[in-house]
Write a protein that holds these residues in place. Structure first.
Motif, PDB file in Angstrom:
ATOM      1  N   VAL A   1      29.462  36.305  26.294  1.00  0.00           N
ATOM      2  CA  VAL A   1      28.823  36.955  27.330  1.00  0.00           C
ATOM      3  C   VAL A   1      28.667  38.755  26.794  1.00  0.00           C
ATOM      4  O   VAL A   1      29.078  39.369  26.382  1.00  0.00           O
ATOM      5  CB  VAL A   1      29.793  37.118  28.745  1.00  0.00           C
ATOM      6  N   ASP A   2      27.688  38.681  27.538  1.00  0.00           N
ATOM      7  CA  ASP A   2      26.545  40.179  26.857  1.00  0.00           C
ATOM      8  C   ASP A   2      26.747  40.480  26.125  1.00  0.00           C
ATOM      9  O   ASP A   2      26.049  41.639  25.358  1.00  0.00           O
ATOM     10  CB  ASP A   2      27.542  40.807  28.123  1.00  0.00           C
ATOM     11  N   ARG A   3      27.295  39.383  24.582  1.00  0.00           N
ATOM     12  CA  ARG A   3      26.480  39.694  23.288  1.00  0.00           C
ATOM     13  C   ARG A   3      27.507  40.429  22.778  1.00  0.00           C
ATOM     14  O   ARG A   3      26.935  41.352  22.121  1.00  0.00           O
ATOM     15  CB  ARG A   3      25.535  39.690  23.303  1.00  0.00           C
ATOM     16  N   ARG A   4      28.910  41.312  23.592  1.00  0.00           N
ATOM     17  CA  ARG A   4      29.650  42.383  23.077  1.00  0.00           C
ATOM     18  C   ARG A   4      30.021  41.899  21.862  1.00  0.00           C
ATOM     19  O   ARG A   4      30.442  40.603  21.803  1.00  0.00           O
ATOM     20  CB  ARG A   4      30.356  41.993  24.698  1.00  0.00           C
ATOM     21  N   LYS A   5      30.220  43.027  21.042  1.00  0.00           N
ATOM     22  CA  LYS A   5      30.930  42.461  19.814  1.00  0.00           C
ATOM     23  C   LYS A   5      32.419  42.648  20.058  1.00  0.00           C
ATOM     24  O   LYS A   5      32.915  43.651  19.523  1.00  0.00           O
ATOM     25  CB  LYS A   5      30.095  43.396  18.886  1.00  0.00           C
ATOM     26  N   VAL A   6      33.164  41.711  20.058  1.00  0.00           N
ATOM     27  CA  VAL A   6      34.681  41.818  20.373  1.00  0.00           C
ATOM     28  C   VAL A   6      35.347  41.445  19.082  1.00  0.00           C
ATOM     29  O   VAL A   6      36.419  41.260  19.270  1.00  0.00           O
ATOM     30  CB  VAL A   6      34.653  40.976  21.978  1.00  0.00           C
ATOM     31  N   PHE A   7      35.120  40.507  18.144  1.00  0.00           N
ATOM     32  CA  PHE A   7      35.493  40.063  17.061  1.00  0.00           C
ATOM     33  C   PHE A   7      35.748  40.898  16.450  1.00  0.00           C
ATOM     34  O   PHE A   7      35.176  41.526  15.182  1.00  0.00           O
ATOM     35  CB  PHE A   7      35.050  38.731  16.387  1.00  0.00           C
ATOM     36  N   GLY A   8      37.185  41.912  15.318  1.00  0.00           N
ATOM     37  CA  GLY A   8      36.996  42.402  14.959  1.00  0.00           C
ATOM     38  C   GLY A   8      37.643  41.195  13.805  1.00  0.00           C
ATOM     39  O   GLY A   8      38.217  40.577  14.126  1.00  0.00           O
ATOM     40  N   ASP A   9      38.605  42.097  12.622  1.00  0.00           N
ATOM     41  CA  ASP A   9      39.391  40.804  12.032  1.00  0.00           C
ATOM     42  C   ASP A   9      40.713  40.453  12.169  1.00  0.00           C
ATOM     43  O   ASP A   9      40.998  39.311  11.576  1.00  0.00           O
ATOM     44  CB  ASP A   9      39.411  42.242  10.336  1.00  0.00           C
ATOM     45  N   ARG A  10      41.091  41.440  13.528  1.00  0.00           N
ATOM     46  CA  ARG A  10      42.643  40.567  13.680  1.00  0.00           C
ATOM     47  C   ARG A  10      41.974  39.470  14.628  1.00  0.00           C
ATOM     48  O   ARG A  10      42.564  38.905  14.643  1.00  0.00           O
ATOM     49  CB  ARG A  10      43.290  41.798  14.578  1.00  0.00           C
ATOM     50  N   GLU A  11      40.942  39.756  15.559  1.00  0.00           N
ATOM     51  CA  GLU A  11      40.420  38.452  16.273  1.00  0.00           C
ATOM     52  C   GLU A  11      39.958  37.493  15.368  1.00  0.00           C
ATOM     53  O   GLU A  11      40.122  36.588  16.184  1.00  0.00           O
ATOM     54  CB  GLU A  11      39.110  39.636  17.371  1.00  0.00           C
ATOM     55  N   LYS A  12      39.137  37.531  14.805  1.00  0.00           N
ATOM     56  CA  LYS A  12      38.865  36.219  13.885  1.00  0.00           C
ATOM     57  C   LYS A  12      40.238  36.132  13.574  1.00  0.00           C
ATOM     58  O   LYS A  12      40.188  34.643  13.409  1.00  0.00           O
ATOM     59  CB  LYS A  12      37.956  37.310  12.485  1.00  0.00           C
ATOM     60  N   GLU A  13      41.000  36.498  12.998  1.00  0.00           N
ATOM     61  CA  GLU A  13      41.797  35.647  12.064  1.00  0.00           C
ATOM     62  C   GLU A  13      42.889  35.250  13.307  1.00  0.00           C
ATOM     63  O   GLU A  13      43.518  33.730  13.428  1.00  0.00           O
ATOM     64  CB  GLU A  13      43.513  37.208  11.630  1.00  0.00           C
ATOM     65  N   VAL A  14      43.255  35.635  15.120  1.00  0.00           N
ATOM     66  CA  VAL A  14      43.435  35.214  15.701  1.00  0.00           C
ATOM     67  C   VAL A  14      43.398  33.520  16.601  1.00  0.00           C
ATOM     68  O   VAL A  14      43.359  32.631  16.223  1.00  0.00           O
ATOM     69  CB  VAL A  14      43.890  35.740  17.287  1.00  0.00           C
ATOM     70  N   LEU A  15      41.776  33.668  16.354  1.00  0.00           N
ATOM     71  CA  LEU A  15      41.027  33.129  16.928  1.00  0.00           C
ATOM     72  C   LEU A  15      40.629  31.268  15.365  1.00  0.00           C
ATOM     73  O   LEU A  15      41.152  30.661  15.833  1.00  0.00           O
ATOM     74  CB  LEU A  15      39.375  33.214  16.416  1.00  0.00           C
ATOM     75  N   ARG A  16      40.806  32.280  14.520  1.00  0.00           N
ATOM     76  CA  ARG A  16      40.800  31.010  13.214  1.00  0.00           C
ATOM     77  C   ARG A  16      42.025  30.073  13.217  1.00  0.00           C
ATOM     78  O   ARG A  16      42.295  29.125  12.817  1.00  0.00           O
ATOM     79  CB  ARG A  16      41.509  31.642  12.463  1.00  0.00           C
ATOM     80  N   LYS A  17      43.721  31.053  13.878  1.00  0.00           N
ATOM     81  CA  LYS A  17      44.376  30.608  13.950  1.00  0.00           C
ATOM     82  C   LYS A  17      44.504  29.295  15.245  1.00  0.00           C
ATOM     83  O   LYS A  17      44.927  28.134  14.562  1.00  0.00           O
ATOM     84  CB  LYS A  17      46.150  31.416  14.452  1.00  0.00           C
ATOM     85  N   ILE A  18      44.069  30.003  16.141  1.00  0.00           N
ATOM     86  CA  ILE A  18      44.199  28.839  17.404  1.00  0.00           C
ATOM     87  C   ILE A  18      42.955  27.804  17.508  1.00  0.00           C
ATOM     88  O   ILE A  18      43.223  26.480  16.733  1.00  0.00           O
ATOM     89  CB  ILE A  18      43.020  29.526  18.989  1.00  0.00           C
ATOM     90  N   LEU A  19      42.087  27.708  15.850  1.00  0.00           N
ATOM     91  CA  LEU A  19      40.932  26.411  16.086  1.00  0.00           C
ATOM     92  C   LEU A  19      41.959  25.741  15.049  1.00  0.00           C
ATOM     93  O   LEU A  19      42.069  24.080  14.966  1.00  0.00           O
ATOM     94  CB  LEU A  19      39.905  26.863  14.859  1.00  0.00           C
ATOM     95  N   ARG A  20      42.334  26.016  13.982  1.00  0.00           N
ATOM     96  CA  ARG A  20      43.747  25.732  13.051  1.00  0.00           C
ATOM     97  C   ARG A  20      44.507  24.973  13.726  1.00  0.00           C
ATOM     98  O   ARG A  20      45.059  23.529  13.228  1.00  0.00           O
ATOM     99  CB  ARG A  20      43.525  26.785  11.707  1.00  0.00           C
TER     100      ARG A  20
END
Length: 176
Positions: free
Chosen positions: A5-24
């Motif tokens: 939302v609002d095109r906020r830049k919220v994905f840093g390396d840590r967040e991307k790794e958490v998202l990757r784990k959830i995805l897998r």
């Protein structure tokens, strides 16, 4: 594709790794296969292979208890295990089947796959950032790619080249 939302830049390396784990974990539970993906700072792209539900092996009690820890904490898994045991020992086959069906119907479903992916990541981010509310602009955007090798290659290239187009890296293989 889905955007924050609002095109906020919220994905840093840590967040991307958490998202990757959830995805897998969602992938392993649902049977939806991740072909390629790209997590940027404010959105993600996924190329998914959604199987025909009939092609997925039916979950039995053992199979369900094996995959549930991918999505739930120990207490929840133990509660489901006890519920299945009570139904089985009580000879209540209809109840036992309903418990299994509760999870079975979530497999091989693109909408539920993405809903749960985004929802689980929102819970994580809201807790991490001490916030409430939606993290995403709205429903995901999707296009159907039929079994056409050229189309699959084009979509894969589009996803893999996203960080190159954004000027983050010069070669796709340089982007995690």
């Amino acid at each position: 594709m889905s955007r924050v939302v609002d095109r906020r830049k919220v994905f840093g390396d840590r967040e991307k790794e958490v998202l990757r784990k959830i995805l897998r974990n969602q992938e392993a539970f649902s049977g939806v296969r991740v072909v390629t993906y790209c997590f940027m700072s404010n959105h993600f792209h996924l190329l998914l292979d959604v199987p025909d539900r009939e092609s997925l092996a039916t979950l039995d009690e053992e199979g369900l208890l094996k995959v549930l820890p991918l999505l739930y904490d120990r207490k929840t898994v133990e509660g489901v295990r006890r519920e299945l045991e009570v139904a089985r020992k009580g000879g209540n086959d209809a109840w036992h089947r309903e418990i299994l069906h509760r999870y079975e119907r979530r497999r091989g479903d693109l909408g539920l796959f993405l809903k749960e992916l985004k929802q689980r990541f929102t819970f994580y981010m809201n807790k991490r950032l001490d916030r409430v509310g939606t993290l995403w602009e709205g429903r995901y955007k999707s296009i159907l790619v039929e079994d056409c090798e050229k189309a699959l290659l084009a979509i894969s290239a589009y996803i893999d080249l996203n960080p190159v187009r954004a000027g983050i890296v010069s070669k796709p293989e340089d982007y995690r």
